[in-house]
Design a protein around this motif. Structure first.
Motif, mmCIF file in Angstrom:
data_model
loop_
_atom_site.group_PDB
_atom_site.id
_atom_site.type_symbol
_atom_site.label_atom_id
_atom_site.label_comp_id
_atom_site.label_asym_id
_atom_site.label_seq_id
_atom_site.Cartn_x
_atom_site.Cartn_y
_atom_site.Cartn_z
ATOM 1 N N LEU A 194 0.837 -1.199 0.000
ATOM 2 C CA LEU A 194 0.000 0.000 0.000
ATOM 3 C C LEU A 194 0.876 1.254 0.000
ATOM 4 O O LEU A 194 0.608 2.208 -0.738
ATOM 5 C CB LEU A 194 -0.933 -0.002 1.211
ATOM 6 N N GLY A 195 1.933 1.233 0.785
ATOM 7 C CA GLY A 195 2.864 2.359 0.800
ATOM 8 C C GLY A 195 3.524 2.577 -0.550
ATOM 9 O O GLY A 195 3.706 3.715 -0.998
ATOM 10 N N ARG B 215 1.183 4.299 -2.936
ATOM 11 C CA ARG B 215 1.129 5.740 -2.644
ATOM 12 C C ARG B 215 2.380 6.434 -3.165
ATOM 13 O O ARG B 215 2.303 7.532 -3.703
ATOM 14 C CB ARG B 215 0.990 5.974 -1.139
ATOM 15 N N THR B 216 3.534 5.770 -3.038
ATOM 16 C CA THR B 216 4.795 6.357 -3.480
ATOM 17 C C THR B 216 4.821 6.572 -4.992
ATOM 18 O O THR B 216 5.360 7.565 -5.473
ATOM 19 C CB THR B 216 5.981 5.457 -3.061
ATOM 20 N N LEU C 89 -0.408 7.068 -6.694
ATOM 21 C CA LEU C 89 -1.851 6.875 -6.558
ATOM 22 C C LEU C 89 -2.349 7.625 -5.329
ATOM 23 O O LEU C 89 -1.670 7.666 -4.303
ATOM 24 C CB LEU C 89 -2.194 5.394 -6.414
ATOM 25 N N ASP C 90 -3.544 8.208 -5.451
ATOM 26 C CA ASP C 90 -4.108 8.815 -4.251
ATOM 27 C C ASP C 90 -4.597 7.693 -3.325
ATOM 28 O O ASP C 90 -4.625 6.528 -3.706
ATOM 29 C CB ASP C 90 -5.219 9.811 -4.582
ATOM 30 N N LEU C 91 -4.946 8.042 -2.107
ATOM 31 C CA LEU C 91 -5.266 7.026 -1.102
ATOM 32 C C LEU C 91 -6.440 6.149 -1.520
ATOM 33 O O LEU C 91 -6.396 4.930 -1.358
ATOM 34 C CB LEU C 91 -5.554 7.682 0.249
ATOM 35 N N ALA D 139 -5.281 3.743 -4.300
ATOM 36 C CA ALA D 139 -4.331 2.786 -3.740
ATOM 37 C C ALA D 139 -5.056 1.739 -2.910
ATOM 38 O O ALA D 139 -4.725 0.551 -2.969
ATOM 39 C CB ALA D 139 -3.283 3.505 -2.887
ATOM 40 N N ARG D 140 -6.072 2.145 -2.162
ATOM 41 C CA ARG D 140 -6.830 1.189 -1.358
ATOM 42 C C ARG D 140 -7.618 0.219 -2.234
ATOM 43 O O ARG D 140 -7.746 -0.957 -1.900
ATOM 44 C CB ARG D 140 -7.739 1.925 -0.392
ATOM 45 N N HIS E 229 -4.989 -2.195 -3.682
ATOM 46 C CA HIS E 229 -4.496 -2.992 -2.563
ATOM 47 C C HIS E 229 -5.525 -4.049 -2.154
ATOM 48 O O HIS E 229 -5.205 -5.227 -2.003
ATOM 49 C CB HIS E 229 -4.183 -2.056 -1.397
#
Length: 67
Positions: A11-12, A15-16, A19-21, A24-25, A28
């Protein structure tokens, strides 16, 4: 315990790479569901003594075609 650490690291990484949260969620969660579901399917079949590797290979091929 290690599985949760690795998925959190994934997930980190999402984000790196930008992707916005929310996105990314979604990625993920989808990947975690697919991977853990596949592992549980194979593990259950192995425990039951009914795991046929040809079936596992067929599932893998179907997943590749779906992409």
């Amino acid at each position: 315990m290690g599985r949760l650490t690795h998925t959190d690291a994934f997930l980190g990484m999402l984000r790196t790479v930008g992707l916005d949260l929310a996105d990314a969620r979604v990625v993920h969660g989808d990947l975690a569901l697919r991977v853990f579901g596949f592992v549980l399917f194979v593990d259950y079949r192995q425990d039951q003594g009914t795991c046929h590797w040809n079936a596992v290979a067929s599932i893998t091929q179907m997943a590749r075609k779906a992409q």
